[in-house]
Design a protein around this motif. Structure first.
Motif, PDB file in Angstrom:
ATOM      1  N   GLU A 132       0.820  -1.209   0.000  1.00 53.48           N
ATOM      2  CA  GLU A 132       0.000   0.000   0.000  1.00 53.48           C
ATOM      3  C   GLU A 132       0.857   1.263   0.000  1.00 53.48           C
ATOM      4  OE1 GLU A 132      -3.265   0.348  -0.475  1.00 53.48           O
ATOM      5  OE2 GLU A 132      -3.405  -1.824  -0.686  1.00 53.48           O
ATOM      6  N   PHE A 133       1.918   1.266   0.791  1.00 50.17           N
ATOM      7  CA  PHE A 133       2.792   2.436   0.817  1.00 50.17           C
ATOM      8  C   PHE A 133       3.540   2.586  -0.505  1.00 50.17           C
ATOM      9  CE2 PHE A 133       1.723   2.627   5.212  1.00 50.17           C
ATOM     10  CZ  PHE A 133       1.995   3.918   5.620  1.00 50.17           C
ATOM     11  N   LYS A 134       4.001   1.475  -1.069  1.00 56.51           N
ATOM     12  CA  LYS A 134       4.717   1.535  -2.347  1.00 56.51           C
ATOM     13  C   LYS A 134       3.802   2.012  -3.477  1.00 56.51           C
ATOM     14  CE  LYS A 134       7.654  -0.987  -5.454  1.00 56.51           C
ATOM     15  NZ  LYS A 134       8.743  -1.913  -5.534  1.00 56.51           N
ATOM     16  N   ASN A 135       2.564   1.529  -3.492  1.00 55.32           N
ATOM     17  CA  ASN A 135       1.614   1.922  -4.538  1.00 55.32           C
ATOM     18  C   ASN A 135       1.312   3.419  -4.517  1.00 55.32           C
ATOM     19  OD1 ASN A 135       1.405  -0.688  -5.481  1.00 55.32           O
ATOM     20  ND2 ASN A 135      -0.503  -1.119  -4.426  1.00 55.32           N
ATOM     21  N   ASN A 136       1.496   4.048  -3.384  1.00 53.35           N
ATOM     22  CA  ASN A 136       1.154   5.473  -3.258  1.00 53.35           C
ATOM     23  C   ASN A 136       2.373   6.367  -3.044  1.00 53.35           C
ATOM     24  OD1 ASN A 136      -1.887   5.442  -3.293  1.00 53.35           O
ATOM     25  ND2 ASN A 136      -1.478   3.932  -1.710  1.00 53.35           N
ATOM     26  N   GLN A 137       3.579   5.828  -3.237  1.00 56.46           N
ATOM     27  CA  GLN A 137       4.788   6.602  -2.960  1.00 56.46           C
ATOM     28  C   GLN A 137       4.988   7.798  -3.891  1.00 56.46           C
ATOM     29  OE1 GLN A 137       8.197   4.067  -3.195  1.00 56.46           O
ATOM     30  NE2 GLN A 137       8.098   3.818  -5.406  1.00 56.46           N
ATOM     31  N   ASP A 138       4.386   7.774  -5.064  1.00 53.75           N
ATOM     32  CA  ASP A 138       4.549   8.879  -6.006  1.00 53.75           C
ATOM     33  C   ASP A 138       3.402   9.887  -5.948  1.00 53.75           C
ATOM     34  OD1 ASP A 138       6.972   7.852  -6.969  1.00 53.75           O
ATOM     35  OD2 ASP A 138       5.911   6.508  -8.350  1.00 53.75           O
ATOM     36  N   GLU A 139       2.506   9.731  -4.983  1.00 52.72           N
ATOM     37  CA  GLU A 139       1.363  10.649  -4.838  1.00 52.72           C
ATOM     38  C   GLU A 139       1.874  12.056  -4.510  1.00 52.72           C
ATOM     39  OE1 GLU A 139      -1.945  12.120  -5.341  1.00 52.72           O
ATOM     40  OE2 GLU A 139      -2.067   9.920  -5.347  1.00 52.72           O
ATOM     41  N   THR A 140       1.335  13.048  -5.204  1.00 52.00           N
ATOM     42  CA  THR A 140       1.771  14.436  -4.979  1.00 52.00           C
ATOM     43  C   THR A 140       0.652  15.330  -4.445  1.00 52.00           C
ATOM     44  OG1 THR A 140       1.314  14.984  -7.294  1.00 52.00           O
ATOM     45  CG2 THR A 140       3.585  14.328  -6.728  1.00 52.00           C
ATOM     46  N   SER A 141      -0.582  14.885  -4.592  1.00 48.69           N
ATOM     47  CA  SER A 141      -1.707  15.682  -4.129  1.00 48.69           C
ATOM     48  C   SER A 141      -1.739  15.706  -2.607  1.00 48.69           C
ATOM     49  CB  SER A 141      -3.025  15.108  -4.659  1.00 48.69           C
ATOM     50  OG  SER A 141      -4.124  15.655  -3.954  1.00 48.69           O
ATOM     51  N   GLU A 142      -1.637  16.900  -2.035  1.00 54.43           N
ATOM     52  CA  GLU A 142      -1.644  17.060  -0.577  1.00 54.43           C
ATOM     53  C   GLU A 142      -2.931  16.494   0.027  1.00 54.43           C
ATOM     54  OE1 GLU A 142       0.045  17.980   2.973  1.00 54.43           O
ATOM     55  OE2 GLU A 142       0.968  18.291   1.029  1.00 54.43           O
ATOM     56  N   GLU A 143      -4.047  16.746  -0.634  1.00 54.11           N
ATOM     57  CA  GLU A 143      -5.342  16.254  -0.149  1.00 54.11           C
ATOM     58  C   GLU A 143      -5.371  14.724  -0.136  1.00 54.11           C
ATOM     59  OE1 GLU A 143      -9.998  16.388  -1.554  1.00 54.11           O
ATOM     60  OE2 GLU A 143      -8.732  18.125  -2.001  1.00 54.11           O
ATOM     61  N   LYS A 144      -4.896  14.104  -1.198  1.00 52.26           N
ATOM     62  CA  LYS A 144      -4.880  12.645  -1.299  1.00 52.26           C
ATOM     63  C   LYS A 144      -3.911  12.043  -0.277  1.00 52.26           C
ATOM     64  CE  LYS A 144      -5.608   8.612  -3.273  1.00 52.26           C
ATOM     65  NZ  LYS A 144      -6.815   7.861  -3.082  1.00 52.26           N
ATOM     66  N   ILE A 145      -2.759  12.675  -0.082  1.00 51.64           N
ATOM     67  CA  ILE A 145      -1.780  12.183   0.898  1.00 51.64           C
ATOM     68  C   ILE A 145      -2.385  12.219   2.292  1.00 51.64           C
ATOM     69  CG2 ILE A 145       0.434  12.671   2.023  1.00 51.64           C
ATOM     70  CD1 ILE A 145       1.416  13.640  -0.771  1.00 51.64           C
TER      71      ILE A 145
END
Length: 110
Positions: A39-52
């Motif tokens: 789960e952490f790896k799948n979202n490691q490239d997330e840039t949206s502050e709201e999504k993070i």
């Protein structure tokens, strides 16, 4: 703003909780380890502050659920199970990690 440090802190907390909740259950320990890492790896490239922030909230909620709702037990007899960590029975509800060990006789398999 969510920092890399906050993400790492929650990642480590989830792994510590996993190790405590699933202690001595190698299958559950490995499955939980893989799921957390995935789960952490799948979202490691997330840039949206709201999504993070949303993902951090979800991870925090999962940690609370693991810590307070998962009960590991050992099957000791044909009609009994015993909790493998301290539990307290309060108003008909079983509460993990309270420091009072419930007796095996309190847990019957129906």
């Amino acid at each position: 703003m969510a920092s890399r440090g906050q993400v790492l802190k929650l990642f480590k907390l989830l792994h510590r909780t996993r190790q405590e909740v699933f202690k001595n259950d190698t299958r559950a320990l490995e499955a939980a380890r893989q799921k957390i890492n995935e789960e952490f790896k799948n979202n490691q490239d997330e840039t949206s502050e709201e999504k993070i922030n949303e993902l951090l909230k979800m991870a925090s909620d999962v940690e609370v659920i693991l810590r307070t709702s998962v009960i590991q037990a050992v099957h000791t007899d044909s009609d009994k199970i015993c909790p493998s960590r301290p539990l307290e029975i309060h108003s008909g509800f079983v509460i993990p990690f309270s420091g009072v060990r419930a007796s095996c006789l309190d847990f019957f398999v129906h």
